[in-house]
Design an enzyme around this catalytic site. Structure first.
Site, PDB file in Angstrom:
ATOM      1  CG  HIS A   1      31.857  30.071  36.771  1.00 21.54           C
ATOM      2  ND1 HIS A   1      30.670  30.224  36.968  1.00 21.54           N
ATOM      3  CD2 HIS A   1      32.555  31.521  36.196  1.00 21.54           C
ATOM      4  CE1 HIS A   1      30.503  31.529  36.979  1.00 21.54           C
ATOM      5  NE2 HIS A   1      30.695  32.327  36.733  1.00 21.54           N
TER       6      HIS A   1
ATOM      7  CE  LYS B   1      25.688  40.557  43.331  1.00 21.87           C
ATOM      8  NZ  LYS B   1      27.019  40.580  42.143  1.00 21.87           N
TER       9      LYS B   1
ATOM     10  NE  ARG C   1      32.047  36.379  31.215  1.00 20.00           N
ATOM     11  CZ  ARG C   1      31.938  37.075  32.410  1.00 20.00           C
ATOM     12  NH1 ARG C   1      30.276  36.578  32.493  1.00 20.00           N
ATOM     13  NH2 ARG C   1      31.965  37.487  32.717  1.00 20.00           N
TER      14      ARG C   1
ATOM     15  CB  SER D   1      26.107  33.583  37.118  1.00 22.62           C
ATOM     16  OG  SER D   1      27.427  33.114  36.738  1.00 22.62           O
TER      17      SER D   1
HETATM   18  P1  ADP Z   1      29.870  36.099  36.464  1.00 18.93           P
HETATM   19  O1  ADP Z   1      29.902  37.008  35.723  1.00 18.93           O
HETATM   20  O2  ADP Z   1      29.111  34.961  36.030  1.00 18.93           O
HETATM   21  O3  ADP Z   1      28.734  36.467  37.408  1.00 18.93           O
HETATM   22  P2  ADP Z   1      31.760  35.605  38.563  1.00 18.93           P
HETATM   23  O4  ADP Z   1      31.709  36.733  39.224  1.00 18.93           O
HETATM   24  O5  ADP Z   1      30.990  34.342  39.521  1.00 18.93           O
HETATM   25  O6  ADP Z   1      31.000  35.096  37.149  1.00 18.93           O
HETATM   26  O7  ADP Z   1      33.102  35.073  37.552  1.00 18.93           O
HETATM   27  C1  ADP Z   1      34.360  34.573  38.013  1.00 18.93           C
HETATM   28  C2  ADP Z   1      35.777  34.383  37.000  1.00 18.93           C
HETATM   29  O8  ADP Z   1      34.753  33.799  35.979  1.00 18.93           O
HETATM   30  C3  ADP Z   1      36.049  35.407  36.278  1.00 18.93           C
HETATM   31  O9  ADP Z   1      37.072  35.370  36.512  1.00 18.93           O
HETATM   32  C4  ADP Z   1      34.565  35.766  35.598  1.00 18.93           C
HETATM   33  O10 ADP Z   1      35.940  36.330  34.180  1.00 18.93           O
HETATM   34  C5  ADP Z   1      35.002  34.039  34.575  1.00 18.93           C
HETATM   35  N1  ADP Z   1      34.259  33.445  34.072  1.00 18.93           N
HETATM   36  C6  ADP Z   1      32.846  33.767  33.885  1.00 18.93           C
HETATM   37  N2  ADP Z   1      31.441  33.508  32.655  1.00 18.93           N
HETATM   38  C7  ADP Z   1      32.729  32.993  32.198  1.00 18.93           C
HETATM   39  C8  ADP Z   1      32.525  32.434  30.370  1.00 18.93           C
HETATM   40  N3  ADP Z   1      31.826  32.243  30.251  1.00 18.93           N
HETATM   41  N4  ADP Z   1      33.681  31.962  30.143  1.00 18.93           N
HETATM   42  C9  ADP Z   1      35.139  32.256  30.917  1.00 18.93           C
HETATM   43  N5  ADP Z   1      34.974  32.722  31.412  1.00 18.93           N
HETATM   44  C10 ADP Z   1      33.869  33.624  33.164  1.00 18.93           C
END
Ligand code: ADP
Length: 159
Positions: free
Chosen positions: A17, A41, A90, A127
Site C-alpha cells: 500500500h 465486516k 498486483r 493484508s
Molecule cells: P487488500 O487486498 O490487501 O485487503 P485493500 O483493500 O486494503 O487491500 O487495498 C487497497 C488498494 O491497495 C487496492 O487498490 C489494492 O489493489 C491495493 N493493494 C493492496 N495490496 C497491494 C500491493 N501489495 N501492491 C500494490 N497494490 C496493493
C-alpha cells in the site's frame, strides 16, 4: 489542483500500500488515503486504529491526508472534489474486478480510475495474507512498516 484518492480496507496497511501511496503522492498535488467503513465486516483493526497507522506511516508526505468513508466511493469523490481514484494492481487476477468497478464508477459520476502496477517486490502481498502468516508466527517484517508490525504483534498477542 489535482487530487486523487487511494481507497481500501488497509486492515492493516502494508508496504505494498505504502509504495502505491508514495508514488501517487509524487504525481498528484493532493492525495487522500480513504479507509472504507464496511458495516458488514469487522476487521482485525478498528477503523480508528487503521487511520492512526496510516497517519503514522504517511506523515513524511505533506500532501497526503487520511480519512474514512462509507457508502459509495464516487459520492465521497464528488463531495471532496476528487477527480481520480488510484488502485494498485498486483496481478491479472485483480484486474477483472477492478475494471468492472472502474467502469461502474465512471458511469455513476465523473470520476476516473487509474491503475498503478505494484512494485514486483510486493505483488504477492495482501493484508489478509500478512494476517494469516503472522497468526501462525511467520516473519512479516519485510512486508510491513515497523509501526504496523508492532501493532499487529500486539493485536495478535491480545487475541
Ligand atoms: P487488500 O487486498 O490487501 O485487503 P485493500 O483493500 O486494503 O487491500 O487495498 C487497497 C488498494 O491497495 C487496492 O487498490 C489494492 O489493489 C491495493 N493493494 C493492496 N495490496 C497491494 C500491493 N501489495 N501492491 C500494490 N497494490 C496493493
Amino acid at each position: 489542483m489535482t487530487h486523487a484518492v487511494c481507497p481500501g480496507s488497509f486492515d492493516p496497511p502494508t508496504l505494498g500500500h505504502l509504495d502505491i501511496i508514495e508514488r501517487v503522492a509524487g504525481l498528484f498535488d493532493q492525495v487522500t488515503v480513504a479507509v472504507l467503513v464496511n458495516p458488514d465486516k469487522t476487521g482485525l483493526f478498528a477503523i480508528d486504529e487503521r487511520l492512526d497507522l496510516l497517519r503514522a506511516i504517511t506523515g513524511q508526505w505533506p500532501n497526503v491526508t487520511v480519512d474514512s468513508f462509507s457508502g459509495l466511493l464516487v459520492e465521497y469523490c464528488t463531495r471532496n472534489n476528487i477527480a481520480a481514484i488510484v488502485k494498485g494492481l498486483r496481478a491479472v487476477s485483480d484486474f477483472d474486478y477492478e475494471l468492472q468497478m472502474a467502469q461502474m464508477n465512471s458511469g455513476l459520476a465523473k470520476v476516473d480510475t487509474l491503475f498503478m502496477p505494484t512494485n514486483p517486490e510486493y505483488s504477492f502481498l495482501s493484508s489478509s495474507l500478512v494476517k494469516q502468516v503472522a497468526t501462525y508466527g511467520g516473519d512479516v517484517s519485510r512486508l510491513l512498516p515497523p509501526v504496523v508490525q508492532q501493532a499487529l504483534a500486539a493485536k495478535l498477542a491480545a487475541s
